[in-house]
Design a protein around this motif. Sequence first.
Motif, PDB file in Angstrom:
ATOM      1  N   GLU A 457       0.826  -1.217   0.000  1.00 44.23           N
ATOM      2  CA  GLU A 457       0.000   0.000   0.000  1.00 44.23           C
ATOM      3  C   GLU A 457       0.858   1.264   0.000  1.00 44.23           C
ATOM      4  O   GLU A 457       0.498   2.271  -0.625  1.00 44.23           O
ATOM      5  CB  GLU A 457      -0.926  -0.012   1.219  1.00 44.23           C
ATOM      6  CG  GLU A 457      -2.051  -1.044   1.122  1.00 44.23           C
ATOM      7  CD  GLU A 457      -2.840  -1.162   2.416  1.00 44.23           C
ATOM      8  OE1 GLU A 457      -2.405  -0.560   3.431  1.00 44.23           O
ATOM      9  OE2 GLU A 457      -3.871  -1.855   2.421  1.00 44.23           O
ATOM     10  N   HIS A 458       2.002   1.222   0.709  1.00 44.55           N
ATOM     11  CA  HIS A 458       2.872   2.397   0.796  1.00 44.55           C
ATOM     12  C   HIS A 458       3.949   2.406  -0.288  1.00 44.55           C
ATOM     13  O   HIS A 458       4.729   3.363  -0.374  1.00 44.55           O
ATOM     14  CB  HIS A 458       3.546   2.462   2.172  1.00 44.55           C
ATOM     15  CG  HIS A 458       2.616   2.853   3.281  1.00 44.55           C
ATOM     16  ND1 HIS A 458       1.837   1.934   3.960  1.00 44.55           N
ATOM     17  CD2 HIS A 458       2.326   4.060   3.826  1.00 44.55           C
ATOM     18  CE1 HIS A 458       1.124   2.553   4.877  1.00 44.55           C
ATOM     19  NE2 HIS A 458       1.398   3.850   4.821  1.00 44.55           N
ATOM     20  N   GLY A 459       4.011   1.349  -1.090  1.00 42.57           N
ATOM     21  CA  GLY A 459       5.046   1.280  -2.111  1.00 42.57           C
ATOM     22  C   GLY A 459       6.442   1.255  -1.515  1.00 42.57           C
ATOM     23  O   GLY A 459       7.373   1.859  -2.058  1.00 42.57           O
ATOM     24  N   GLU A 460       6.593   0.530  -0.394  1.00 39.60           N
ATOM     25  CA  GLU A 460       7.869   0.489   0.327  1.00 39.60           C
ATOM     26  C   GLU A 460       8.432  -0.931   0.347  1.00 39.60           C
ATOM     27  O   GLU A 460       7.683  -1.896   0.548  1.00 39.60           O
ATOM     28  CB  GLU A 460       7.683   0.961   1.777  1.00 39.60           C
ATOM     29  CG  GLU A 460       7.281   2.420   1.905  1.00 39.60           C
ATOM     30  CD  GLU A 460       6.917   2.793   3.331  1.00 39.60           C
ATOM     31  OE1 GLU A 460       7.206   3.929   3.741  1.00 39.60           O
ATOM     32  OE2 GLU A 460       6.331   1.937   4.032  1.00 39.60           O
ATOM     33  N   GLY A 461       9.750  -1.036   0.141  1.00 34.89           N
ATOM     34  CA  GLY A 461      10.418  -2.288   0.404  1.00 34.89           C
ATOM     35  C   GLY A 461      10.594  -2.469   1.899  1.00 34.89           C
ATOM     36  O   GLY A 461      10.231  -1.598   2.703  1.00 34.89           O
ATOM     37  N   PHE A 462      11.186  -3.600   2.294  1.00 33.53           N
ATOM     38  CA  PHE A 462      11.294  -3.892   3.723  1.00 33.53           C
ATOM     39  C   PHE A 462      12.055  -2.811   4.477  1.00 33.53           C
ATOM     40  O   PHE A 462      11.624  -2.362   5.544  1.00 33.53           O
ATOM     41  CB  PHE A 462      11.984  -5.244   3.937  1.00 33.53           C
ATOM     42  CG  PHE A 462      12.328  -5.501   5.383  1.00 33.53           C
ATOM     43  CD1 PHE A 462      11.354  -5.861   6.287  1.00 33.53           C
ATOM     44  CD2 PHE A 462      13.640  -5.351   5.842  1.00 33.53           C
ATOM     45  CE1 PHE A 462      11.659  -6.061   7.624  1.00 33.53           C
ATOM     46  CE2 PHE A 462      13.956  -5.556   7.167  1.00 33.53           C
ATOM     47  CZ  PHE A 462      12.958  -5.919   8.066  1.00 33.53           C
ATOM     48  N   PHE A 463      13.191  -2.364   3.937  1.00 30.14           N
ATOM     49  CA  PHE A 463      13.998  -1.390   4.674  1.00 30.14           C
ATOM     50  C   PHE A 463      13.232  -0.091   4.912  1.00 30.14           C
ATOM     51  O   PHE A 463      13.168   0.406   6.036  1.00 30.14           O
ATOM     52  CB  PHE A 463      15.302  -1.100   3.926  1.00 30.14           C
ATOM     53  CG  PHE A 463      16.122  -0.017   4.567  1.00 30.14           C
ATOM     54  CD1 PHE A 463      16.954  -0.303   5.630  1.00 30.14           C
ATOM     55  CD2 PHE A 463      16.034   1.301   4.131  1.00 30.14           C
ATOM     56  CE1 PHE A 463      17.689   0.698   6.251  1.00 30.14           C
ATOM     57  CE2 PHE A 463      16.758   2.308   4.745  1.00 30.14           C
ATOM     58  CZ  PHE A 463      17.597   1.998   5.809  1.00 30.14           C
ATOM     59  N   ASP A 464      12.647   0.460   3.866  1.00 30.65           N
ATOM     60  CA  ASP A 464      11.933   1.733   4.019  1.00 30.65           C
ATOM     61  C   ASP A 464      10.743   1.590   4.960  1.00 30.65           C
ATOM     62  O   ASP A 464      10.457   2.480   5.770  1.00 30.65           O
ATOM     63  CB  ASP A 464      11.464   2.246   2.656  1.00 30.65           C
ATOM     64  CG  ASP A 464      12.624   2.719   1.783  1.00 30.65           C
ATOM     65  OD1 ASP A 464      13.662   3.126   2.352  1.00 30.65           O
ATOM     66  OD2 ASP A 464      12.490   2.673   0.548  1.00 30.65           O
ATOM     67  N   TYR A 465      10.055   0.465   4.847  1.00 40.39           N
ATOM     68  CA  TYR A 465       8.897   0.229   5.710  1.00 40.39           C
ATOM     69  C   TYR A 465       9.327   0.132   7.175  1.00 40.39           C
ATOM     70  O   TYR A 465       8.764   0.804   8.047  1.00 40.39           O
ATOM     71  CB  TYR A 465       8.213  -1.056   5.268  1.00 40.39           C
ATOM     72  CG  TYR A 465       7.032  -1.468   6.116  1.00 40.39           C
ATOM     73  CD1 TYR A 465       5.800  -0.827   5.981  1.00 40.39           C
ATOM     74  CD2 TYR A 465       7.144  -2.508   7.028  1.00 40.39           C
ATOM     75  CE1 TYR A 465       4.709  -1.206   6.738  1.00 40.39           C
ATOM     76  CE2 TYR A 465       6.061  -2.892   7.795  1.00 40.39           C
ATOM     77  CZ  TYR A 465       4.844  -2.239   7.653  1.00 40.39           C
ATOM     78  OH  TYR A 465       3.773  -2.616   8.418  1.00 40.39           O
ATOM     79  N   ALA A 466      10.346  -0.694   7.446  1.00 40.72           N
ATOM     80  CA  ALA A 466      10.808  -0.868   8.822  1.00 40.72           C
ATOM     81  C   ALA A 466      11.423   0.413   9.370  1.00 40.72           C
ATOM     82  O   ALA A 466      11.281   0.720  10.562  1.00 40.72           O
ATOM     83  CB  ALA A 466      11.820  -2.013   8.888  1.00 40.72           C
ATOM     84  N   HIS A 467      12.095   1.160   8.510  1.00 40.19           N
ATOM     85  CA  HIS A 467      12.693   2.433   8.930  1.00 40.19           C
ATOM     86  C   HIS A 467      11.605   3.412   9.378  1.00 40.19           C
ATOM     87  O   HIS A 467      11.731   4.088  10.416  1.00 40.19           O
ATOM     88  CB  HIS A 467      13.499   3.017   7.772  1.00 40.19           C
ATOM     89  CG  HIS A 467      14.366   4.171   8.148  1.00 40.19           C
ATOM     90  ND1 HIS A 467      14.785   5.113   7.245  1.00 40.19           N
ATOM     91  CD2 HIS A 467      14.885   4.564   9.342  1.00 40.19           C
ATOM     92  CE1 HIS A 467      15.531   6.019   7.852  1.00 40.19           C
ATOM     93  NE2 HIS A 467      15.596   5.706   9.133  1.00 40.19           N
ATOM     94  N   ARG A 468      10.517   3.473   8.612  1.00 43.10           N
ATOM     95  CA  ARG A 468       9.419   4.381   8.970  1.00 43.10           C
ATOM     96  C   ARG A 468       8.786   3.979  10.304  1.00 43.10           C
ATOM     97  O   ARG A 468       8.532   4.828  11.171  1.00 43.10           O
ATOM     98  CB  ARG A 468       8.363   4.374   7.852  1.00 43.10           C
ATOM     99  CG  ARG A 468       7.153   5.252   8.144  1.00 43.10           C
ATOM    100  CD  ARG A 468       6.298   5.440   6.903  1.00 43.10           C
ATOM    101  NE  ARG A 468       5.837   4.181   6.345  1.00 43.10           N
ATOM    102  CZ  ARG A 468       4.754   3.519   6.788  1.00 43.10           C
ATOM    103  NH1 ARG A 468       4.051   4.006   7.798  1.00 43.10           N
ATOM    104  NH2 ARG A 468       4.371   2.400   6.205  1.00 43.10           N
ATOM    105  N   LEU A 469       8.546   2.679  10.490  1.00 38.25           N
ATOM    106  CA  LEU A 469       7.953   2.225  11.749  1.00 38.25           C
ATOM    107  C   LEU A 469       8.907   2.405  12.922  1.00 38.25           C
ATOM    108  O   LEU A 469       8.474   2.627  14.063  1.00 38.25           O
ATOM    109  CB  LEU A 469       7.517   0.765  11.626  1.00 38.25           C
ATOM    110  CG  LEU A 469       6.054   0.552  11.194  1.00 38.25           C
ATOM    111  CD1 LEU A 469       5.789   1.172   9.828  1.00 38.25           C
ATOM    112  CD2 LEU A 469       5.688  -0.924  11.195  1.00 38.25           C
ATOM    113  N   SER A 470      10.208   2.325  12.658  1.00 35.03           N
ATOM    114  CA  SER A 470      11.190   2.548  13.727  1.00 35.03           C
ATOM    115  C   SER A 470      11.148   3.996  14.199  1.00 35.03           C
ATOM    116  O   SER A 470      11.235   4.276  15.407  1.00 35.03           O
ATOM    117  CB  SER A 470      12.597   2.203  13.226  1.00 35.03           C
ATOM    118  OG  SER A 470      12.684   0.848  12.851  1.00 35.03           O
TER     119      SER A 470
END
Length: 523
Positions: A457-470
């Motif tokens: 939904e956010h068009g994010e790979g794992f790193f970008d997704y986890a970075h945002r949640l961090s």
Amino acid sequence: MPDRVEKRLSRLRKQGCISCLRNGRHGIEKESLRVTGEGRIALSPHPNSLGAALTHPYITTDYSEALLEFVTPPFADVSETLAHLQDLHSFTARVLARQEEMLWATSMPCAIGGDEGIPIAEYGRSNGGWMRHVYRRGLAYRYGRAMQVISGVHYNFSLPQRFWQLFANSDDAGVLRNHRDIYYFGLIRNFQRSGWLIPFLFGVSPAVCKSFLQGRSSHFEEFDDHTLFEPWGTALRMSDIGYKNKNQAGLGISYSDLESYTRSLERATRTPDPEYERVGTKDNGQWRQLNCNLLQIENEYYSFIRPKQNARPGERPVTALRERGVEYIEVRALDVSAFDPLGVDESQLRFVEAFLIYCLLQESPPLSEEEEREIDVNQQRVACRGRQPGLELLRDGRAVRLSEWTREILDGMIGVCELLDANHGQGRYQAALKAQQDKLANPDLTPSARMLREMREHGEGFFDYAHRLSRQAMEHHLAQPLSREREAELTRLAEESLAAQARREAEDDVDFETYVRRYFETA
């Protein structure tokens, strides 16, 4: 519900188990990578403001200097445990904010630039501190550093004395200890049989940075240019790229009873391994590993559940277990949840508590070699394909649908949750069970499915997704109130731990080689 569980629950009710499950003990050990604002593993030393990792009671490090580990004392209710864990996170977040660092919010690590980019934890110059460091050097030679920075949540649980008195129908200390040892090992065997349920329901590592595999080929699919994933995966942390490690497949650790467990574990720490002998203990006088045996020490054995006894200073875990029996159970199968700032929530822990009691009340025959093979297959299937429609597992030599087996377990837990709520739960255990029944009805509700859905939904790979949640988790911890008294206490503990480490370094009276030899002579 299996007849045996129902009969034991009925007997406990008839014996007046009004409060027999109150005041069990619940502790958490939660690992989190310390990263830079850009999401790279921090290369800075463990912050002095957090104290000495060697001697601090609550804030330490695991494999890496950057892999923080928060340890709570055991509390009578998981809500107290989580409140303590929140204080540790809030205090740490304030320290890390001053050096523009934060905690990584997922089990699978951030982008990795090879093993050399993962600093091994340092514990000072004392013999005990140096032993911890050398042990971790050995892990690097044996398994590589990347696997060692996968984070997890360990849940420590023990049933209260009153439960054991009713369950054993005795107040005799010897009888109670024997009963605890027997039934805790029965719990462990049953958890191994059906513990795949935990990654199915709570696994939240279906994707990983390509950098984690460091160029190795894999059976995973590409999510984008930088992310690999399993479409039906639940917990890659528990798969063959994580803690399901092929190096330990033939150790033959027995869970039949306490004596066979400690004997087989000790044998593994005394049996040389040809591959590790080629690595050697030293190279030009520099220590590479503590020894060349199958396991350097007992804790090297990667098990998803362990019997534990608090060891005294200088005491080996097998010695503590033999002398004083099983004190509590350590469950190591939980991923760090990216959706909870603490990595775990109260409903999840209440479900796991009920599941452990369910495992204890079931019949638990010894594990056969064939059953152990089935357990390995089931764990791998669920880790990589747990949400696949129609997925089959192996049980007693035949195929059974994961959905059918899960439904049997959840139905069998109803009486356990009712008893827990009657004791002290106020409906919270049945609510926790209902949340898992909903996941069985709709696997899209599982956290692993949610992670992949939100990445798309956010068009994010794992790193970008986890970075945002961090970053979001960091903001949460900074916003949580921390009383002056609590902050002062944690500041004092940090200062006292630094002084305690200095005392240990000053008190050493033998060389390191002698210290190591004496340690292994104590069992």
